[in-house]
Design an enzyme around this catalytic site. Sequence first.
Site, PDB file in Angstrom:
ATOM      1  N   SER A 281      62.039  35.263  12.055  1.00 20.33           N
ATOM      2  CA  SER A 281      62.870  34.929  11.729  1.00 20.33           C
ATOM      3  C   SER A 281      62.758  36.962  11.520  1.00 20.33           C
ATOM      4  O   SER A 281      61.894  37.287  11.113  1.00 20.33           O
ATOM      5  CB  SER A 281      62.674  34.751  10.570  1.00 20.33           C
ATOM      6  OG  SER A 281      60.761  35.473  10.012  1.00 20.33           O
ATOM      7  N   ASP A 282      63.630  36.885  10.826  1.00 24.35           N
ATOM      8  CA  ASP A 282      63.742  38.555   9.572  1.00 24.35           C
ATOM      9  C   ASP A 282      63.187  38.469   8.791  1.00 24.35           C
ATOM     10  O   ASP A 282      62.350  37.745   8.574  1.00 24.35           O
ATOM     11  CB  ASP A 282      65.405  38.828   9.534  1.00 24.35           C
ATOM     12  CG  ASP A 282      65.872  40.163   9.194  1.00 24.35           C
ATOM     13  OD1 ASP A 282      64.761  41.153   9.351  1.00 24.35           O
ATOM     14  OD2 ASP A 282      66.685  40.713   9.221  1.00 24.35           O
ATOM     15  N   TRP A 283      62.534  40.032   8.045  1.00 23.21           N
ATOM     16  CA  TRP A 283      61.164  40.329   7.864  1.00 23.21           C
ATOM     17  C   TRP A 283      61.814  39.077   6.262  1.00 23.21           C
ATOM     18  O   TRP A 283      62.033  39.864   5.389  1.00 23.21           O
ATOM     19  CB  TRP A 283      61.419  41.518   7.777  1.00 23.21           C
ATOM     20  CG  TRP A 283      60.007  41.757   9.348  1.00 23.21           C
ATOM     21  CD1 TRP A 283      59.251  42.944   8.488  1.00 23.21           C
ATOM     22  CD2 TRP A 283      60.666  41.739  10.380  1.00 23.21           C
ATOM     23  NE1 TRP A 283      58.593  43.315  10.265  1.00 23.21           N
ATOM     24  CE2 TRP A 283      59.380  42.121  11.126  1.00 23.21           C
ATOM     25  CE3 TRP A 283      60.910  41.145  10.986  1.00 23.21           C
ATOM     26  CZ2 TRP A 283      59.176  42.694  12.309  1.00 23.21           C
ATOM     27  CZ3 TRP A 283      61.109  41.121  12.459  1.00 23.21           C
ATOM     28  CH2 TRP A 283      59.984  41.235  13.501  1.00 23.21           C
ATOM     29  N   ALA A 285      62.575  36.206   5.623  1.00 17.59           N
ATOM     30  CA  ALA A 285      63.779  35.267   6.289  1.00 17.59           C
ATOM     31  C   ALA A 285      63.623  33.944   5.963  1.00 17.59           C
ATOM     32  O   ALA A 285      64.107  32.975   6.494  1.00 17.59           O
ATOM     33  CB  ALA A 285      65.188  35.913   6.639  1.00 17.59           C
TER      34      ALA A 285
END
Length: 861
Positions: A281-283, A285
């Site tokens: 996941s994006d940070w 997200a």
Amino acid sequence: MRIIARGRAPDGRRGQPVAMLAATLLAAAVLTLVTSLAGARPTGDNSCPWVGQKASPARRAHEVLRHMTLDDKIALVHGAGGSAYVGHIPANERLCIPALNLEDGPAGVADGMTGVTQLPAPVAVAASWDPKLAAGYGEVIGSEEAGKGANVNLGPTINIVRDPRWGRAFESFSEDPYLTGELAASEIRAVQHQGVISQVKHYAVYNQETYRNTPQDDAIVSRRAMHEIYLPAFQQAIDEGHVGSIMCSYSTVNGEYACQNRYLLKKVLRNEWGFKGFVTSDWGATHSTVPSARAGLDMEMPDGTYYGSALEQAVEEGQVSEKTLDRMVLHILTQMFRFGLFDHPARGNPDATVTSPAHAKVAREVAEQGSVLLKNEGGLLPLDASRVHSIAVIGPGGGSQAMTSGGGSAQVQAPYVITPYQGISERAGSGVKVRYAEGLYPQGQLPAVPASAFGSGLEVTYYGGTDLSGNPIATGEASNIDYNWKGSSPTSGVPATDWSASWSGTLIPPKTGTYTFSLTSDDGSRLYIDGKELINNWGDHAATTKTARIQLTAGQQVNIRVEYYQAGGDSSLSLGWQVPGSTSPKQQAVELAKKSDVAVVFADKYESEGSDLQDISLGSDQNRLISAIAKANPNTIVVLNTGSAVTMPWIDRVKGVLEAWYPGQEDGNAIAALLFGDVNPSGKLPVTFPKNLAQVPAHTPARWPGVDGKVHYSEGLDVGYRWYDEKNLEPLFPFGYGLSYTTFRLSHLTVTPEKVHTGHKVRIRVRVTNTGSRPGDEVVQVYVADPQRTGEPPRQLRAFEKIHLRPGQSKRVSMSLTRRAFAVWDGSTQTWKVPDGAYRILVGDSSRNLPLEASIQVEGQ
Ligand code: BGC
């Protein structure tokens, strides 16, 4: 000591910080070294038989899995702090699983690491239209990440540039899926060739910063537009780049967060494309435990909010099956084996100096090959050193404020920067007088109003929240208004984010006349004089300056009030002025331009993740400066350092325009080589430059940045040049456009066979001749126009080739089109189909200059 936070922009502004902050380098480096060595070292007692084994990565991963406890598995699927890297999964000593160190990014090793090469922005790679150069770029990134001990590179950013206002346009490639996919695949292969896993990002439909990571960034987008525009580059990254990992995005896509979006993660990524790597996941997200795990998210970053004890519990309670967790673990371990992480312990470390002269050479080459010559009236360029005796270099960006990088997680610390003034002076030699004038205060910010002007000082009141309507939470006094809080709390009792404040007092003008005030802030600010609003800079944005003028009388005191709010990320505020009668930097620059043979003005626009641009204008002061210089000197050239398209109200008044993007540490050397013709400009625009914002595809609020919690992608397939072609709009400069110091002729187009069944290759041959007097590169572009009833945009880029030719030389270029070039996403069957019919093949050197044409009959299905 290094603080783990976002890097710093050239002007001291910092991009959006990540959640994890503040571990000192010393502690972190020691920890990382210890953990990575301990975890990676074969034990020698055969307790980890999978180390050094010959079996396939998948088999070895299964074998490790058999020995893993639930705790071991959980620890592998989420990030942990305490490392020098922006993302870190500690080693598991018992099982000899090495640490996983994830580091940005798209333009070189980022996140504040030093001793690295600051490459030009990815948009410059795209403007080179050269997959070989993208490979060279990827090789530098991969080798430097490895040298720093990172084994996952967070990049490239391959989202489509849907709108030039996107704060991350500079770190992305282009508005076209094919161009993006070709470059991405090439870069990824090169990064991974260095033993570093590439984590391509951000999957998917992530095209704006406004509302990012909230449900309001809910892209309402058709599956056809997804498959034809927003997803193909990801598929190419998998099919041709063999990418090891994918980062899911902050976006919400058709009502579901991307990192728990079953359609994107299961149906498309795994089932349609057969992706075998792992999804991170994006940070920040990740928004859930069970739905994310079930949808196919393998790893949460940067911590274990949802994938730590919450996931453990969900597995224990049977809400997430152990099989699902095993699959996540296997995705990660398999790639770790594939990239040799078990067998070759990471040798790099965060303190290593990894930049080198060879890497700087690549940086320079990309800056040269990626710059796009947009105008060259009367052949002013290349400069003839025997005829030009004096050059005025103008603009903050021509000197120490050279804008060589964008911000956020793609911002790279330069070991040095060759400024344009240095580069041009050096190249011009002693026979040419090269002089510099700033022309403007950097970023338009005027010198701070001194304390002496405020008489008895200023009263400050702080409020909680961002609208000054709450109860005051603290008060204080100030002698002037010039702050850079760097994302920290302004005073005790006031939070670091979500606060507002006002400064009130009196101002005693020292002279009579017109004053210019500037208000610079990250985020919003406004200035009132005698109760009337003079400057409104109120909005969520990175540091932005607004100016206004007012007539004041010497000694006649006025009431002054400045209001400010901080909504997240960094925070700064400065009130500046210019007192009447002082010689402005602009006047000094005009004087210099008048006495020089040529004036080169550097103008820029800064971009960073975390916020979008509010417009695509250079800012009135820069536009006014360019116009003033053009009036003073008929031989004015503008060099642009922007991340995407900007408007050029002065275009008819200047002789030359060179778009140099954010050119990295070798800036001045590359610019000088281009201006003097040591290198022929051969870059082509990877994005359309509109005449104004009203022309862009997402020009309505419903499309950008969205209304009522929905962002309507109702332009459908008509993204970028597809829109301009469909609507018959004439842009300022079209996609694919770029001038050269030489000329080329395209001829002898053949397309075979004339009749083709789906699945068979179509071969395109064309002759290219350098008809000018200089060696140079040309990019041959092939667009396909589908039969009208398909509802496809008028024409779409399906192949291109860059070639080098000496003066007078001819070469035959051969390209091929596969089924994909003719396929259309069929909404009813949710599959690709090739419609029967006559397709036109158009060949030329920009999306609007396609002189060669042929037609083929396709029998599809
Ligand atoms: C960005 C990602 C980046 C990550 C780690 C996020 O804010 O969107 O692109 O890789 O931070 O720095």
